[in-house]
Design an enzyme around this catalytic site. Structure first.
Site, PDB file in Angstrom:
ATOM      1  N   LYS A 138      40.455  48.692  36.698  1.00 29.44           N
ATOM      2  CA  LYS A 138      39.643  48.243  35.568  1.00 29.44           C
ATOM      3  C   LYS A 138      38.363  47.649  36.130  1.00 29.44           C
ATOM      4  CE  LYS A 138      42.896  46.593  32.129  1.00 29.44           C
ATOM      5  NZ  LYS A 138      43.160  45.342  31.421  1.00 29.44           N
ATOM      6  N   HIS A 141      33.998  42.647  36.396  1.00 29.82           N
ATOM      7  CA  HIS A 141      32.807  42.247  35.647  1.00 29.82           C
ATOM      8  C   HIS A 141      32.254  40.947  36.195  1.00 29.82           C
ATOM      9  CE1 HIS A 141      35.690  39.706  33.573  1.00 29.82           C
ATOM     10  NE2 HIS A 141      36.402  40.780  33.337  1.00 29.82           N
ATOM     11  N   HIS A 144      34.471  38.096  36.954  1.00 27.20           N
ATOM     12  CA  HIS A 144      35.242  37.998  38.197  1.00 27.20           C
ATOM     13  C   HIS A 144      34.394  37.383  39.305  1.00 27.20           C
ATOM     14  CE1 HIS A 144      37.688  41.271  36.188  1.00 27.20           C
ATOM     15  NE2 HIS A 144      38.555  40.306  36.400  1.00 27.20           N
TER      16      HIS A 144
END
Ligand code: ARG
Length: 578
Positions: A138, A141, A144
């Site tokens: 995933k 972004h 993170h």
């Protein structure tokens, strides 16, 4: 070193008010430096004495202030006691301030501020900090990235204050996305691309298969089937999954290294898979888990027991969810590490999740859930890279380095560097960190490359620049004579304002440790850098009398070590040349 002066004022207060000295220590604070306020002063709010029960609550505050100030005596350390509006000021002897402070900074530069008695209660614990925790496949972004630098800061701060810190990365390495990814990769994946650019390729496959799943029931079923195989321990499926995980972790390790961040444990949701069944069993036996009409299993979290608020722990096909794995993870960590406190760092969208997690743990009888904390933060707007609003951390780091390298080439003051790329990278990272840490973490902010990398103004570049200038001065003067030092050369306003500011270091660390917000420390270091910049301009070393020069070098050396030590807590690696 603020301790020495706080102790003296506290001793006086204790004599007059009766309570033990220790009561007054945390109530005394060094006044912030300002243009008007250039005398070194400790302050005490009289109201805080009332709150502590040292003074009676009924009397008029102003009368109490006046009376107290009259009873307190001046001595060689506290030269004057000045009553203000509900505040008492203790003016400190300048010479002693310079002597005591710089002596301590010299003998124990790293311990300065951190070893203060003010911080006594902030240390001695075992703290687990879980941060970064990206998801395999995933998108990584900006959230993170924030979690990574914030968690690193909290870990550094906790460690600096004498706690045993465990840094844990809890990878999103389990869940339905692996059903999608596994099923998708079998059709769309390429081993070659996976070798070349693993993060990006996995992400591309993931996006593609997600798109298909929206339209195609068959794809959804295949994904669910793949995840079920994973949960049941199917060898083929696990092999593929393990491969995805390994290459992703390898890639991240390299990137974390560039950021100067490390972990004691790379854990992940998959680690706690086996424990989830046990946890569910326990919840069932305690009567906390109910089966719904749809066949899911939920915990009722409403106060009235009407299921107005609940958490789903088991899907109708029997597979686990994010929160199920989090309960198992918390329990296993507690068993394995026996932490005193646990801190989770994620963006604010997960507040509800962590509230529920803590609530369930408490319902299971785990009182230590009260010592679990969720540190939240807001969104970064406008940070993008090759894949649109998805951030490839590598791209951000490369861009920061590229721009910084360019700026350094343009600047007239730049020095010859042995490794300009590395320096540019370290400064670029500091710039990202300071921009992120300046405000309250909960606030969203707009990302702006131009602003981030300015060398003037309140940026990470400015901190680095000041640090490098101080290093360069000390280098050129051979570090100064380490033995001779006459504090009487440091009684001017410039020097005193720096010393007065340094007096606040322990208070600022305490403030940041209490609310886990870096901005107190950031502002402290920015002000210190501004003060240092004026001092570098006005307090000549070269060409001054030997005694004056040595005393000033002492001051600059102390300033540099506090600046460096504060920067390291923030997660910034101070550079010595730029
Ligand atoms: N992997 C999650 C995400 O990216 C964050 C994990 C946070 N930690 C936790 N224990 N749930 O959203």
């Amino acid at each position: 070193m603020a301790c020495f002066f706080r102790r003296r004022a506290a001793a006086q207060l204790s004599r007059v008010c009766g309570a033990h000295e220790d009561v007054f220590i945390p109530l005394l604070s060094a006044a912030p430096v300002s243009k008007k306020q250039l005398t070194p002063v400790l302050r005490l709010s009289v109201n805080s004495l009332v709150k502590k029960g040292v003074l009676p609550p009924d009397a008029d505050l102003q009368t109490q202030t006046q009376r107290l100030a009259k009873q307190l005596k001046e001595d060689g350390v506290v030269e004057e006691v000045i009553p203000g509006r509900g505040v008492i000021h203790f003016r400190i002897n300048r010479l002693l301030l310079a002597q005591k402070l710089l002596e301590q900074l010299h003998s124990d530069p790293e311990g300065f501020g951190r070893n203060s008695e003010l911080l006594g209660k902030a240390g001695g614990r075992r703290t687990l900090v879980e941060f970064s925790s990206p998801n395999i496949a995933k998108k990584f972004h900006a959230g993170h990235l924030r979690s990574t630098i914030i968690g690193n800061f909290i870990s550094n701060l906790k460690a600096a204050l004498g706690n045993e810190v465990l840094r844990v990365n809890y990878l999103g390495d389990w869940g339905m996305q692996f059903g999608l990814l596994g099923a998708g990769f079998q059709r769309l994946g390429s081993q070659e691309k996976l070798r070349e650019n693993p993060l990006q390729h996995l992400y591309e496959v993931y996006v593609q298969v997600n798109r298909e799943a929206e339209l195609d029931e068959g794809v959804r079923l295949a994904a669910a089937e793949f995840f079920r195989r994973l949960e049941q321990g199917d060898g083929e499926a696990l092999k593929l999954w393990r491969h995805f995980r390994e290459i992703t972790v390898d890639e991240y390790r390299t990137i974390y290294e560039r950021l100067g961040v490390y972990f004691d444990h790379f854990s992940g949701e998959s680690f706690h898979q086996s424990k989830t069944q046990e946890v569910l069993q326990e919840l069932r036996s305690r009567g906390l888990l109910r089966t719904t009409e749809e066949g899911t299993e939920v915990v009722d979290l409403s106060t009235s027991g009407n299921q107005s608020s609940f958490a789903t722990l088991v899907r109708s096909d029997g597979t686990s969810l994010y929160i199920t794995r989090d309960i198992a993870a918390a329990l296993e960590r507690r068993e394995t590490f026996g932490f005193d406190e646990m801190i989770y760092v994620t963006d604010k969208s997960q507040s509800h999740h962590f509230q529920q997690l803590f609530q369930i743990l408490k319902a299971m009888g785990h009182h230590w859930a009260d010592r679990c904390v969720h540190v939240t933060f807001g969104l970064v707007l406008g940070m993008s890279s090759r894949l649109g609003n998805v951030v490839l951390l590598e791209d951000v780091l490369n861009e920061a380095r590229r721009r910084m390298l360019h700026n350094m080439k343009e600047a007239k003051t730049s020095k010859e560097l042995t490794d300009p790329e590395l320096t540019a990278e370290q400064i670029g990272v500091s710039a990202l960190i300071i921009q992120d840490f300046k405000g309250p973490l909960i606030a969203d902010y707009k990302f702006d490359w131009e602003k981030v990398l300015q060398s003037q103004g309140d940026t990470g570049v400015f901190l680095q620049y000041t640090h490098a200038r101080l290093c360069s001065l000390l280098r050129s003067q051979g570090g100064g004579d380490q033995t001779v030092f006459d504090a009487s050369h440091l009684l001017d306003d410039r020097s005193i304002s720096i010393l007065q500011h340094l007096l606040r270091f322990d208070e600022v660390l305490l403030q940041s440790a209490s609310d886990l917000q870096p901005r107190h420390l950031v502002n402290f270091l920015l002000t210190l850098s501004h003060l240092a910049a004026s001092a570098l301009r006005e307090l000549q070393v070269k060409g001054s009398d030997e005694g004056v020069a040595q005393a000033r070098l002492r001051l600059f050396s102390g300033t540099r070590s506090v600046l460096g030590s504060g920067m390291r807590i923030l997660g910034i690696r101070p550079v010595e040349r730029m």
